[in-house]
Design a protein around this motif. Structure first.
Motif, short mmCIF file in Angstrom:
data_model
loop_
_atom_site.label_atom_id
_atom_site.label_comp_id
_atom_site.label_asym_id
_atom_site.label_seq_id
_atom_site.Cartn_x
_atom_site.Cartn_y
_atom_site.Cartn_z
N ILE A 29 0.87 -1.17 0.00
CA ILE A 29 0.00 0.00 0.00
C ILE A 29 0.91 1.22 0.00
O ILE A 29 1.76 1.37 0.88
N LEU A 30 0.73 2.08 -0.98
CA LEU A 30 1.55 3.28 -1.12
C LEU A 30 0.69 4.47 -0.71
O LEU A 30 -0.33 4.76 -1.36
N LEU A 31 1.07 5.14 0.37
CA LEU A 31 0.28 6.26 0.88
C LEU A 31 0.86 7.58 0.37
O LEU A 31 2.05 7.85 0.54
N THR A 32 0.01 8.40 -0.22
CA THR A 32 0.46 9.69 -0.75
C THR A 32 0.74 10.68 0.37
O THR A 32 1.68 11.45 0.31
N HIS A 33 -0.11 10.66 1.42
CA HIS A 33 0.08 11.55 2.57
C HIS A 33 -0.82 11.09 3.71
O HIS A 33 -1.62 10.18 3.54
N ILE A 72 4.81 1.87 9.40
CA ILE A 72 5.36 1.99 8.05
C ILE A 72 6.60 1.10 7.97
O ILE A 72 7.55 1.28 8.73
N GLU A 73 6.60 0.16 7.05
CA GLU A 73 7.72 -0.76 6.95
C GLU A 73 8.80 -0.28 5.98
O GLU A 73 9.96 -0.67 6.11
N HIS A 74 8.41 0.52 5.00
CA HIS A 74 9.37 1.00 4.01
C HIS A 74 9.08 2.47 3.71
O HIS A 74 7.92 2.89 3.71
N THR A 75 10.13 3.22 3.45
CA THR A 75 9.94 4.61 3.03
C THR A 75 10.34 4.78 1.58
O THR A 75 11.18 4.01 1.06
N PRO A 99 2.95 -4.80 3.24
CA PRO A 99 3.56 -3.65 3.91
C PRO A 99 2.98 -2.33 3.43
O PRO A 99 2.27 -2.26 2.41
N VAL A 100 3.31 -1.28 4.18
CA VAL A 100 2.87 0.09 3.85
C VAL A 100 4.11 0.92 3.55
O VAL A 100 5.10 0.86 4.28
N TYR A 101 4.04 1.72 2.48
CA TYR A 101 5.13 2.60 2.08
C TYR A 101 4.66 4.05 2.18
O TYR A 101 3.51 4.36 1.90
N ALA A 102 5.59 4.94 2.54
CA ALA A 102 5.29 6.37 2.58
C ALA A 102 6.60 7.14 2.57
O ALA A 102 7.68 6.57 2.71
#
Length: 276
Positions: free
Chosen positions: A65-69, A108-111, A88-91
């Motif tokens: 899941i890629l979160l914009t903000h 958040i697992e990855h940036t 995982p969640v990316y931001a």
């Protein structure tokens, strides 16, 4: 709804700002792989609508899941979707603390940084750090379909508000100029329908900001004004009391830019006046 070969747009019910009533969750697919861009709010009906849609298109494997903000109409649904898809969640790093407050206990697992690439079944989804609406806002570029995912930097109906503490008008205008350089056929906005007139739409958003800046500068060039006085002069009875804070922060955002540009100064009594 499938909007391009690899992109599906799913408007879901969220507590967003008028005129929007929904937030777009995007599914980007390639073969049996998929990612979600944004997750909406914690809304059971919306969650089930996304699950049913994915089942109808063959249940691709949602890998991230890629979160914009972090705003609450874009991120809290992550709590449900990470558990459901076990992904995982990316931001962006600047958003992590704010997002984790909205999605706790999920972390958040990855940036993601500007220039990173997310692989979707071998197809490249390019990461753009696109500050303006928030400091760590992410946009995405899918060259395969010539789609720009613009989050709330560009929306399908109305305009977006840019002001403190999240927004930075100078950064926002820079982001819009950067987005113009991509050979996009479509804008996939955070709210509203897909946008086909890409360059025209971006120019409209740039023009609207510069027009508002000119209006504010003209007012403070005549006499010193407070933020409240500027809100009344600029918006009068056009803004509903429930969202007057948006008008206030928008004015503040313009004033911060004008002060930073050396065109306006802040006087005693929290008034603003043209800097001679």
């Amino acid at each position: 709804m499938k909007v391009t070969q690899h992109v599906h747009q799913l408007p879901v019910t969220t507590p967003t700002l008028y005129p929007a009533t929904t937030t777009n969750v995007y599914v980007v697919t390639n073969g049996n792989s998929a990612v979600l861009i944004d997750a909406g709010y914690e809304h059971e009906v919306a969650h089930q609508a996304v699950i049913e849609y994915l089942a109808n298109i063959g249940s691709p494997n949602v890998e991230a899941i890629l979160l914009t903000h972090y705003h609450r109409d874009h991120s809290p649904g992550t709590k449900f979707f990470t558990a459901h898809f076990d992904c995982p969640v990316y931001a962006h790093p600047a958003e992590v603390a704010f997002i984790e407050r909205e999605i706790a206990p999920v972390r958040i697992e990855h940036t993601l940084l500007d220039g990173d690439v997310v692989s979707v079944g071998g197809m490249e989804l390019h990461v753009l750090h696109a500050p303006g609406h928030t400091h760590g806002c992410l946009n995405f570029w899918l060259p395969e379909d010539k789609v720009l995912f613009t989050a709330d930097n560009i929306v399908g109906e109305g305009t977006t508000w840019i002001g403190p503490p999240d927004g930075d008008l100078r950064a926002y205008l820079h982001t819009l100029q950067r987005l113009k350089k991509y050979p996009a056929s479509w804008i996939a906005p955070g709210h509203g329908q897909m946008i086909g007139n890409v360059q025209e739409k971006i120019d409209f958003f740039i023009g609207r900001r510069l027009e508002r800046e000119a209006q504010i500068f003209e007012l403070v060039s005549e006499r010193a004004l407070t933020v409240d006085e500027l809100v009344q002069a600029v918006y009068r009875d056009t803004v509903h009391p429930s969202v007057i804070w948006v008008a206030e922060r928008t004015i503040q955002g313009h004033l911060l830019k004008l002060v930073g540009d050396g065109r306006v100064s802040k006087t005693e009594g929290a008034r603003y006046l043209e800097k001679k």
